[in-house]
Design a protein around this motif. Structure first.
Motif, PDB file in Angstrom:
ATOM      1  N   ALA A  84       0.838  -1.198   0.000  1.00 18.57           N
ATOM      2  CA  ALA A  84       0.000   0.000   0.000  1.00 18.57           C
ATOM      3  C   ALA A  84       0.873   1.247   0.000  1.00 18.57           C
ATOM      4  O   ALA A  84       1.917   1.283   0.656  1.00 18.57           O
ATOM      5  N   ALA A  85       0.433   2.278  -0.705  1.00 26.74           N
ATOM      6  CA  ALA A  85       1.194   3.525  -0.749  1.00 26.74           C
ATOM      7  C   ALA A  85       1.314   4.159   0.631  1.00 26.74           C
ATOM      8  O   ALA A  85       2.300   4.832   0.925  1.00 26.74           O
ATOM      9  N   HIS A  86       0.326   3.950   1.492  1.00 26.72           N
ATOM     10  CA  HIS A  86       0.411   4.560   2.831  1.00 26.72           C
ATOM     11  C   HIS A  86       1.472   3.882   3.698  1.00 26.72           C
ATOM     12  O   HIS A  86       1.772   4.368   4.794  1.00 26.72           O
ATOM     13  N   CYS A  87       2.058   2.780   3.199  1.00 29.25           N
ATOM     14  CA  CYS A  87       3.157   2.118   3.906  1.00 29.25           C
ATOM     15  C   CYS A  87       4.526   2.653   3.479  1.00 29.25           C
ATOM     16  O   CYS A  87       5.557   2.120   3.913  1.00 29.25           O
ATOM     17  N   TRP A  88       4.544   3.687   2.659  1.00 26.62           N
ATOM     18  CA  TRP A  88       5.807   4.202   2.129  1.00 26.62           C
ATOM     19  C   TRP A  88       6.766   4.662   3.226  1.00 26.62           C
ATOM     20  O   TRP A  88       6.368   5.264   4.230  1.00 26.62           O
ATOM     21  N   LYS A  89       8.025   4.348   3.033  1.00 23.35           N
ATOM     22  CA  LYS A  89       9.157   4.897   3.776  1.00 23.35           C
ATOM     23  C   LYS A  89      10.276   5.155   2.761  1.00 23.35           C
ATOM     24  O   LYS A  89      10.284   4.542   1.684  1.00 23.35           O
ATOM     25  N   PRO A  90      11.227   6.020   3.073  1.00 21.78           N
ATOM     26  CA  PRO A  90      12.401   6.122   2.206  1.00 21.78           C
ATOM     27  C   PRO A  90      13.037   4.751   2.033  1.00 21.78           C
ATOM     28  O   PRO A  90      13.086   3.954   2.976  1.00 21.78           O
ATOM     29  N   SER A  91      13.513   4.474   0.841  1.00 22.90           N
ATOM     30  CA  SER A  91      13.975   3.124   0.515  1.00 22.90           C
ATOM     31  C   SER A  91      15.088   2.639   1.439  1.00 22.90           C
ATOM     32  O   SER A  91      15.168   1.443   1.743  1.00 22.90           O
ATOM     33  N   HIS A  92      15.949   3.553   1.928  1.00 26.01           N
ATOM     34  CA  HIS A  92      17.051   3.110   2.774  1.00 26.01           C
ATOM     35  C   HIS A  92      16.598   2.788   4.201  1.00 26.01           C
ATOM     36  O   HIS A  92      17.384   2.275   5.006  1.00 26.01           O
ATOM     37  N   LEU A  93      15.339   3.070   4.518  1.00 19.93           N
ATOM     38  CA  LEU A  93      14.805   2.759   5.840  1.00 19.93           C
ATOM     39  C   LEU A  93      13.862   1.564   5.806  1.00 19.93           C
ATOM     40  O   LEU A  93      13.143   1.308   6.772  1.00 19.93           O
ATOM     41  N   MET A  94      13.866   0.837   4.704  1.00 19.48           N
ATOM     42  CA  MET A  94      12.941  -0.270   4.533  1.00 19.48           C
ATOM     43  C   MET A  94      13.677  -1.523   4.078  1.00 19.48           C
ATOM     44  O   MET A  94      14.578  -1.454   3.251  1.00 19.48           O
ATOM     45  N   THR A  95      13.307  -2.658   4.640  1.00 19.83           N
ATOM     46  CA  THR A  95      13.742  -3.952   4.118  1.00 19.83           C
ATOM     47  C   THR A  95      12.505  -4.799   3.864  1.00 19.83           C
ATOM     48  O   THR A  95      11.442  -4.577   4.457  1.00 19.83           O
ATOM     49  N   VAL A  96      12.637  -5.748   2.960  1.00 21.46           N
ATOM     50  CA  VAL A  96      11.536  -6.652   2.628  1.00 21.46           C
ATOM     51  C   VAL A  96      11.983  -8.069   2.957  1.00 21.46           C
ATOM     52  O   VAL A  96      13.073  -8.491   2.557  1.00 21.46           O
ATOM     53  N   VAL A  97      11.148  -8.788   3.690  1.00 20.33           N
ATOM     54  CA  VAL A  97      11.474 -10.157   4.085  1.00 20.33           C
ATOM     55  C   VAL A  97      10.455 -11.108   3.476  1.00 20.33           C
ATOM     56  O   VAL A  97       9.240 -10.927   3.653  1.00 20.33           O
ATOM     57  N   LEU A  98      10.934 -12.110   2.756  1.00 19.87           N
ATOM     58  CA  LEU A  98      10.098 -13.173   2.219  1.00 19.87           C
ATOM     59  C   LEU A  98      10.342 -14.450   3.012  1.00 19.87           C
ATOM     60  O   LEU A  98      11.349 -14.578   3.717  1.00 19.87           O
ATOM     61  N   SER A  99       9.439 -15.411   2.874  1.00 16.51           N
ATOM     62  CA  SER A  99       9.541 -16.690   3.582  1.00 16.51           C
ATOM     63  C   SER A  99       9.682 -16.472   5.085  1.00 16.51           C
ATOM     64  O   SER A  99      10.467 -17.122   5.754  1.00 16.51           O
ATOM     65  N   GLU A 100       8.872 -15.553   5.593  1.00 17.96           N
ATOM     66  CA  GLU A 100       8.832 -15.255   7.024  1.00 17.96           C
ATOM     67  C   GLU A 100       7.611 -15.933   7.628  1.00 17.96           C
ATOM     68  O   GLU A 100       6.550 -16.000   6.989  1.00 17.96           O
ATOM     69  N   HIS A 101       7.748 -16.445   8.836  1.00 16.33           N
ATOM     70  CA  HIS A 101       6.568 -16.965   9.548  1.00 16.33           C
ATOM     71  C   HIS A 101       6.491 -16.355  10.943  1.00 16.33           C
ATOM     72  O   HIS A 101       5.583 -15.596  11.229  1.00 16.33           O
ATOM     73  N   ASN A 102       7.467 -16.655  11.794  1.00 16.02           N
ATOM     74  CA  ASN A 102       7.505 -16.062  13.116  1.00 16.02           C
ATOM     75  C   ASN A 102       8.439 -14.858  13.084  1.00 16.02           C
ATOM     76  O   ASN A 102       9.631 -14.984  12.798  1.00 16.02           O
ATOM     77  N   LEU A 103       7.878 -13.690  13.371  1.00 14.87           N
ATOM     78  CA  LEU A 103       8.651 -12.450  13.290  1.00 14.87           C
ATOM     79  C   LEU A 103       9.811 -12.413  14.270  1.00 14.87           C
ATOM     80  O   LEU A 103      10.790 -11.697  14.060  1.00 14.87           O
ATOM     81  N   TYR A 104       9.733 -13.179  15.343  1.00 14.62           N
ATOM     82  CA  TYR A 104      10.699 -13.072  16.421  1.00 14.62           C
ATOM     83  C   TYR A 104      11.659 -14.256  16.499  1.00 14.62           C
ATOM     84  O   TYR A 104      12.420 -14.369  17.447  1.00 14.62           O
ATOM     85  N   VAL A 105      11.590 -15.119  15.484  1.00 12.43           N
ATOM     86  CA  VAL A 105      12.471 -16.281  15.438  1.00 12.43           C
ATOM     87  C   VAL A 105      13.125 -16.352  14.068  1.00 12.43           C
ATOM     88  O   VAL A 105      12.456 -16.238  13.041  1.00 12.43           O
ATOM     89  N   THR A 106      14.443 -16.501  14.041  1.00 14.57           N
ATOM     90  CA  THR A 106      15.146 -16.720  12.778  1.00 14.57           C
ATOM     91  C   THR A 106      15.065 -18.207  12.460  1.00 14.57           C
ATOM     92  O   THR A 106      15.696 -19.035  13.121  1.00 14.57           O
ATOM     93  N   GLU A 107      14.263 -18.535  11.445  1.00 18.47           N
ATOM     94  CA  GLU A 107      13.971 -19.932  11.159  1.00 18.47           C
ATOM     95  C   GLU A 107      14.841 -20.514  10.060  1.00 18.47           C
ATOM     96  O   GLU A 107      14.802 -21.716   9.814  1.00 18.47           O
ATOM     97  N   GLY A 108      15.615 -19.646   9.401  1.00 17.09           N
ATOM     98  CA  GLY A 108      16.560 -20.132   8.410  1.00 17.09           C
ATOM     99  C   GLY A 108      16.079 -20.128   6.983  1.00 17.09           C
ATOM    100  O   GLY A 108      16.860 -20.392   6.064  1.00 17.09           O
ATOM    101  N   PHE A 109      14.795 -19.811   6.768  1.00 16.66           N
ATOM    102  CA  PHE A 109      14.261 -19.791   5.413  1.00 16.66           C
ATOM    103  C   PHE A 109      14.026 -18.361   4.916  1.00 16.66           C
ATOM    104  O   PHE A 109      13.643 -18.154   3.760  1.00 16.66           O
ATOM    105  N   GLU A 110      14.248 -17.386   5.770  1.00 20.61           N
ATOM    106  CA  GLU A 110      13.966 -16.000   5.403  1.00 20.61           C
ATOM    107  C   GLU A 110      14.884 -15.523   4.271  1.00 20.61           C
ATOM    108  O   GLU A 110      16.066 -15.874   4.223  1.00 20.61           O
TER     109      GLU A 110
END
Length: 270
Positions: A84-110
């Protein structure tokens, strides 16, 4: 076609009112005396369930510079995510994570990506019309059993009319500000003629979905995430009044209106 290519410190036209906590909130209020409509940007899954890990292969998490989830997204191409456009941030302040399930656990597939370009489609922050943003990842995602693009609708697919699924890490209870640690989803139906509920604020670029008796909806934290109907990416979590209210279904940007623009940006980007 009109497109704004936003990089670095560039900002959207006008002022974007965003409360930057661990979620993205934009709160306004409706006053019968003044006639002002107040919208709450949707961002949580209400009345849903935890999904089987990695079963929603197109789901993306937009995270801020501290690695905190604040919006959802949808993979539409190995190197492009729609949000959504209302989710905009400057590009250097944003990362995109795929293959995420638990936000607080590094599961190894991210798969974690920086952002190289952001395109906005003439977004109106007052009315939320054209609430769509196209994000170019720093490199193509590795497509595998956990990561696959969603199917875009086209002129040969029938418009949505049945059951749809909306997913995200948003809050799970009304009036809560705590994100779900795991990806959740809920089935909702398109609600036609919803302009009546919203006093004429629904444009031709929007659609509504929810449950007529309430109790199932997206909400804070789900903003920008996918609404998928019959296997096709039909909606982007955009706005609404409250969450899971029987008289105010969730409002989504209507993706099928933007497929030519999405394809044009992807195919013309260097």
């Amino acid at each position: 076609m009109y497109s704004q290519d936003i990089n670095g410190e560039s900002s959207l036209p006008g002022k974007m009112t965003v409360l930057q906590t661990s979620t993205v909130l934009l709160l306004l209020s409706f006053s019968a005396s003044s006639g002002n409509l107040s919208e709450t940007l949707k961002a949580r899954i209400i009345g849903g369930h935890e999904v089987q890990p990695y079963s929603i292969k197109y789901q993306a998490s937009l995270q801020n510079e501290k690695g905190q989830h604040y919006c959802g997204g949808t993979l539409v191409d190995p190197q492009w995510v729609v949000s959504a456009a209302h989710c905009w941030k400057p590009s250097h302040l944003m990362t995109v994570v795929l293959s995420e399930h638990n936000l607080y656990v590094t599961e190894g597939f991210e798969q974690v990506f920086n952002v190289s370009k952001i395109h906005i489609h003439n977004y109106n922050y007052r009315t939320f019309n054209n609430d769509i943003m196209l994000i170019k990842l720093s490199e193509p995602a590795q497509l595998n059993a956990y990561v696959q693009p969603v199917q875009l609708p086209d002129e040969n697919t029938l418009p949505v009319g049945g059951m749809c699924t909306v997913s995200g890490w948003g809050v799970t209870q009304v009036y809560s500000y705590t994100l779900s640690p795991v990806l959740r989803a809920v089935d909702v139906r398109e609600i036609p003629y919803c302009n009546w509920y919203y006093w004429g604020r629904i444009t031709s670029n929007m659609m509504c979905a929810g449950a007529r008796i309430g109790g199932k909806d997206s909400c804070q934290g789900d903003s920008g995430g996918p609404l998928v109907c019959d296997g096709y990416f039909e909606g982007i979590v955009s706005w609404g009044i409250g969450c899971a209210n029987s008289y105010f279904p969730g409002v989504y940007a209507k993706v099928r209106n933007y497929v030519p623009w999405i394809n044009w940006v992807i195919n013309s980007s260097p």
